[in-house]
Write a protein that holds these residues in place. Sequence first.
Motif, PDB file in Angstrom:
ATOM      1  N   GLU A  27      35.101  34.351  29.438  1.00  0.00           N
ATOM      2  CA  GLU A  27      35.906  33.601  28.465  1.00  0.00           C
ATOM      3  C   GLU A  27      36.855  34.530  27.715  1.00  0.00           C
ATOM      4  N   THR A  28      36.387  35.698  27.342  1.00  0.00           N
ATOM      5  CA  THR A  28      37.252  36.681  26.692  1.00  0.00           C
ATOM      6  C   THR A  28      38.388  37.089  27.620  1.00  0.00           C
ATOM      7  N   SER A  29      38.062  37.285  28.893  1.00  0.00           N
ATOM      8  CA  SER A  29      39.074  37.679  29.881  1.00  0.00           C
ATOM      9  C   SER A  29      40.142  36.604  30.037  1.00  0.00           C
ATOM     10  N   ALA A  33      44.021  37.111  29.151  1.00  0.00           N
ATOM     11  CA  ALA A  33      45.013  36.864  30.197  1.00  0.00           C
ATOM     12  C   ALA A  33      46.063  35.868  29.711  1.00  0.00           C
ATOM     13  N   SER A  34      45.621  34.857  29.006  1.00  0.00           N
ATOM     14  CA  SER A  34      46.539  33.858  28.472  1.00  0.00           C
ATOM     15  C   SER A  34      47.440  34.463  27.389  1.00  0.00           C
ATOM     16  N   ASP A  35      46.825  35.175  26.449  1.00  0.00           N
ATOM     17  CA  ASP A  35      47.576  35.771  25.343  1.00  0.00           C
ATOM     18  C   ASP A  35      48.580  36.820  25.811  1.00  0.00           C
ATOM     19  N   GLU A  36      48.206  37.590  26.840  1.00  0.00           N
ATOM     20  CA  GLU A  36      49.023  38.723  27.283  1.00  0.00           C
ATOM     21  C   GLU A  36      49.810  38.431  28.563  1.00  0.00           C
ATOM     22  N   ASN A  37      49.735  37.191  29.043  1.00  0.00           N
ATOM     23  CA  ASN A  37      50.439  36.786  30.271  1.00  0.00           C
ATOM     24  C   ASN A  37      50.102  37.718  31.441  1.00  0.00           C
ATOM     25  N   LYS A  38      48.794  37.848  31.705  1.00  0.00           N
ATOM     26  CA  LYS A  38      48.303  38.713  32.781  1.00  0.00           C
ATOM     27  C   LYS A  38      47.417  37.895  33.715  1.00  0.00           C
ATOM     28  N   ILE A  39      47.125  38.471  34.868  1.00  0.00           N
ATOM     29  CA  ILE A  39      46.163  37.857  35.771  1.00  0.00           C
ATOM     30  C   ILE A  39      44.837  38.595  35.638  1.00  0.00           C
ATOM     31  N   ALA A 118      45.018  32.781  34.380  1.00  0.00           N
ATOM     32  CA  ALA A 118      44.411  32.742  33.040  1.00  0.00           C
ATOM     33  C   ALA A 118      43.479  31.549  32.845  1.00  0.00           C
ATOM     34  N   GLU A 119      43.613  30.524  33.676  1.00  0.00           N
ATOM     35  CA  GLU A 119      42.722  29.357  33.584  1.00  0.00           C
ATOM     36  C   GLU A 119      41.465  29.535  34.417  1.00  0.00           C
ATOM     37  N   GLY A 120      41.388  30.611  35.185  1.00  0.00           N
ATOM     38  CA  GLY A 120      40.222  30.856  36.021  1.00  0.00           C
ATOM     39  C   GLY A 120      40.343  30.283  37.419  1.00  0.00           C
ATOM     40  N   ASN A 121      41.552  29.873  37.813  1.00  0.00           N
ATOM     41  CA  ASN A 121      41.772  29.371  39.164  1.00  0.00           C
ATOM     42  C   ASN A 121      42.021  30.534  40.112  1.00  0.00           C
ATOM     43  N   GLN A 122      41.361  30.487  41.263  1.00  0.00           N
ATOM     44  CA  GLN A 122      41.464  31.578  42.226  1.00  0.00           C
ATOM     45  C   GLN A 122      42.825  31.595  42.903  1.00  0.00           C
ATOM     46  N   LEU A 123      43.449  32.772  42.895  1.00  0.00           N
ATOM     47  CA  LEU A 123      44.740  32.969  43.538  1.00  0.00           C
ATOM     48  C   LEU A 123      44.587  33.663  44.894  1.00  0.00           C
ATOM     49  N   GLY A 124      43.523  34.449  45.036  1.00  0.00           N
ATOM     50  CA  GLY A 124      43.277  35.184  46.274  1.00  0.00           C
ATOM     51  C   GLY A 124      42.062  36.069  46.134  1.00  0.00           C
ATOM     52  N   SER A 125      41.702  36.724  47.233  1.00  0.00           N
ATOM     53  CA  SER A 125      40.558  37.626  47.206  1.00  0.00           C
ATOM     54  C   SER A 125      40.729  38.717  48.251  1.00  0.00           C
ATOM     55  N   LEU A 126      40.042  39.819  48.049  1.00  0.00           N
ATOM     56  CA  LEU A 126      40.031  40.919  48.991  1.00  0.00           C
ATOM     57  C   LEU A 126      38.796  41.764  48.754  1.00  0.00           C
ATOM     58  N   GLY A 127      38.567  42.722  49.624  1.00  0.00           N
ATOM     59  CA  GLY A 127      37.423  43.615  49.505  1.00  0.00           C
ATOM     60  C   GLY A 127      37.881  45.052  49.489  1.00  0.00           C
ATOM     61  N   TYR A 128      37.002  45.917  49.957  1.00  0.00           N
ATOM     62  CA  TYR A 128      37.356  47.330  50.042  1.00  0.00           C
ATOM     63  C   TYR A 128      38.351  47.536  51.180  1.00  0.00           C
ATOM     64  N   GLU A 129      39.351  48.330  50.927  1.00  0.00           N
ATOM     65  CA  GLU A 129      40.309  48.737  51.943  1.00  0.00           C
ATOM     66  C   GLU A 129      40.621  50.204  51.731  1.00  0.00           C
ATOM     67  N   LYS A 130      40.705  50.936  52.803  1.00  0.00           N
ATOM     68  CA  LYS A 130      41.100  52.346  52.734  1.00  0.00           C
ATOM     69  C   LYS A 130      42.620  52.360  52.621  1.00  0.00           C
ATOM     70  N   THR A 131      43.108  52.489  51.404  1.00  0.00           N
ATOM     71  CA  THR A 131      44.545  52.446  51.146  1.00  0.00           C
ATOM     72  C   THR A 131      44.839  53.227  49.874  1.00  0.00           C
ATOM     73  N   THR A 132      46.084  53.213  49.472  1.00  0.00           N
ATOM     74  CA  THR A 132      46.469  53.911  48.247  1.00  0.00           C
ATOM     75  C   THR A 132      46.335  52.972  47.052  1.00  0.00           C
ATOM     76  N   PRO A 133      46.193  53.514  45.856  1.00  0.00           N
ATOM     77  CA  PRO A 133      46.144  52.659  44.670  1.00  0.00           C
ATOM     78  C   PRO A 133      47.381  51.769  44.534  1.00  0.00           C
ATOM     79  N   THR A 134      48.552  52.285  44.859  1.00  0.00           N
ATOM     80  CA  THR A 134      49.780  51.490  44.749  1.00  0.00           C
ATOM     81  C   THR A 134      49.764  50.324  45.728  1.00  0.00           C
ATOM     82  N   LYS A 135      49.352  50.560  46.949  1.00  0.00           N
ATOM     83  CA  LYS A 135      49.307  49.479  47.937  1.00  0.00           C
ATOM     84  C   LYS A 135      48.261  48.433  47.569  1.00  0.00           C
ATOM     85  N   TYR A 136      47.135  48.883  47.023  1.00  0.00           N
ATOM     86  CA  TYR A 136      46.106  47.935  46.601  1.00  0.00           C
ATOM     87  C   TYR A 136      46.636  47.084  45.442  1.00  0.00           C
ATOM     88  N   PHE A 137      47.301  47.724  44.510  1.00  0.00           N
ATOM     89  CA  PHE A 137      47.929  47.031  43.392  1.00  0.00           C
ATOM     90  C   PHE A 137      48.912  45.978  43.903  1.00  0.00           C
TER      91      PHE A 137
END
Length: 145
Positions: A27-29, A33-39, A118-137
């Motif tokens: 709920e805090t998250s 997310a709503s207040d700061e316009n983040k996912i 911010a409403e808790g609706n799923q946009l996507g999912s992923l797991g571990y991947e051997k990649t760079t932080p930028t590509k994961y982002f």
Amino acid sequence: MKIKFFIIAFLLVALQAYSQNWQTDFETSKQLASDENKIIVLVFQGSDWCAPCIKLDREIWSTQEFKDLAEDKFIMLQADFPRRKNNKLSTEQQEHNNQLAEKYNKNGYFPFVVVLNAEGNQLGSLGYEKTTPTKYFEKIVSFEN
């Protein structure tokens, strides 16, 4: 003596500024997310037993590169499922994590990263991947579209 104190205090503040700000309450998250316009990036992990979870933390979440990218874009929410007795969560936190798993990780995958709005609706999912932080982002951000 005073100089030592100020140096230690400065280092503690500096370390805090560079640490990943993990939330543990859904709920805090959502509110942040709503207040700061983040996912929300919900991470299901077994921090003390899951080798890919530990690798994901070391190779992505804990890197300064990812922290810098994520700071203005994500609310990081952790749902940990440790097994060792000395890492045991409070009963309340464990129940909270169990409820998140029932809703977002029914198959019990670890690590499992769920991207939410911010409403808790799923946009996507992923797991571990051997990649760079930028590509994961970039992969996480791509779920917004």
